[in-house]
Design a protein around this motif. Structure first.
Motif, PDB file in Angstrom:
ATOM      1  N   GLU A 104     149.357  39.654  88.102  1.00  0.00           N
ATOM      2  CA  GLU A 104     150.666  39.713  87.458  1.00  0.00           C
ATOM      3  C   GLU A 104     150.534  39.245  86.024  1.00  0.00           C
ATOM      4  O   GLU A 104     149.538  38.638  85.635  1.00  0.00           O
ATOM      5  N   GLU A 106     152.549  39.634  81.721  1.00  0.00           N
ATOM      6  CA  GLU A 106     153.559  40.152  80.803  1.00  0.00           C
ATOM      7  C   GLU A 106     152.892  40.971  79.714  1.00  0.00           C
ATOM      8  O   GLU A 106     151.751  40.709  79.337  1.00  0.00           O
ATOM      9  N   ASP A 108     153.799  41.905  75.922  1.00  0.00           N
ATOM     10  CA  ASP A 108     154.707  41.572  74.815  1.00  0.00           C
ATOM     11  C   ASP A 108     154.198  42.266  73.558  1.00  0.00           C
ATOM     12  O   ASP A 108     153.409  41.714  72.793  1.00  0.00           O
ATOM     13  N   THR A 133     157.700  43.491  78.824  1.00  0.00           N
ATOM     14  CA  THR A 133     157.631  44.012  80.188  1.00  0.00           C
ATOM     15  C   THR A 133     156.903  43.002  81.069  1.00  0.00           C
ATOM     16  O   THR A 133     155.818  42.540  80.717  1.00  0.00           O
ATOM     17  N   LYS A 134     157.498  42.670  82.212  1.00  0.00           N
ATOM     18  CA  LYS A 134     156.818  41.858  83.217  1.00  0.00           C
ATOM     19  C   LYS A 134     156.264  42.787  84.290  1.00  0.00           C
ATOM     20  O   LYS A 134     156.876  43.800  84.606  1.00  0.00           O
ATOM     21  N   TRP A 135     155.109  42.444  84.855  1.00  0.00           N
ATOM     22  CA  TRP A 135     154.503  43.307  85.858  1.00  0.00           C
ATOM     23  C   TRP A 135     153.802  42.481  86.933  1.00  0.00           C
ATOM     24  O   TRP A 135     153.430  41.334  86.707  1.00  0.00           O
ATOM     25  N   ARG A 136     153.652  43.112  88.099  1.00  0.00           N
ATOM     26  CA  ARG A 136     152.816  42.533  89.150  1.00  0.00           C
ATOM     27  C   ARG A 136     152.224  43.659  89.984  1.00  0.00           C
ATOM     28  O   ARG A 136     152.836  44.724  90.149  1.00  0.00           O
TER      29      ARG A 136
END
Length: 233
Positions: A104, A106, A108, A133-136
């Motif tokens: 996970e 981010e 930026d 955007t945040k992701w995992r």
């Protein structure tokens, strides 16, 4: 697409809001080249009201999944306020080429238009608008990864550009990835769910869209059962 097909894609309905499962390949708004768009089908989503609903946000033509509509002007104004304040949570599923090493994180990276001639094509630009955007990771397969993406900001093509910039473009992306413009596998980006705090004294309305047909094989290969049912709020 026939009117009844659009109606059959309804995921949620109340007095203020509709959420539909927009099919990949259908533009939301009319463009300079003409052709069929969701705009041409809005009358079939009135459900007895005197006015057609209005779209509260945008999805790319080739992105499938949850699309929110307001059923009348006051509802649209309320939804616009929630989007402006960043209170609507949107989660996307994407199958990407390769994938991140971590589980996970981010992204930026500020974004700006690539050129004046194609204002909707974007690029990473230090002078551009802040974009987060945040992701995992949800699952992995040989050469592919299924990631959940949460756009904190809502820039044009944000998820597609961010993933490509990090070295794992979204599968089927002919602009920022390696897919051919025609006869590719289709963009593997799906607006999986939305959470809308529409009513002050009630919990947010959570709506989920089933994984589209063109993504199911690769989602399953990444170890996630696509499922067929959506939450109806």
């Amino acid at each position: 697409m026939k009117a009844e097909e659009i109606v059959s894609r309804l995921l949620y309905r109340d007095a203020l809001m509709l959420v539909i499962d927009k099919p990949a390949g259908l533009p939301v708004h009319p463009g300079p080249k003409g052709g069929e768009t969701l705009f041409h089908h809005l009358d079939s989503l009135r459900f007895g009201l005197p006015r057609r609903p209005e779209v509260a946000h945008r999805l790319d033509k080739d992105t499938s999944g949850c699309l929110i509509l307001g059923r009348h002007p006051k509802a649209v104004a309320r939804l616009n306020e929630l989007f402006r304040k960043g209170e609507v949570d949107k989660l996307y599923w994407a199958v990407v080429e390769g994938g991140p090493e971590a589980e996970e994180g981010e992204i930026d990276l500020p974004l700006a238009p690539k050129s004046p001639d194609r204002g909707w094509w974007m690029k990473v630009d230090p002078k551009g608008q802040p974009s987060l955007t945040k992701w995992r990771v949800l699952g992995r397969a040989e050469g592919l990864t299924l990631v959940e993406l949460c756009p904190v900001t809502g820039r044009t093509h944000q998820l597609r550009v961010h993933c490509a910039a990090m070295g794992f473009p979204i599968l089927g992306d002919p602009i920022y990835g390696s897919a051919p413009r025609f006869h590719g596998p289709g963009l593997h980006l799906h607006a999986r769910s939305v959470s809308v705090p529409l009513y002050l004294k009630k919990p947010p309305i959570l709506v989920e869209a089933p994984v589209p047909e063109h993504m199911r094989e690769r989602v399953a290969a990444c170890g996630v059962v696509p499922g067929g049912a959506a939450e109806l709020g």
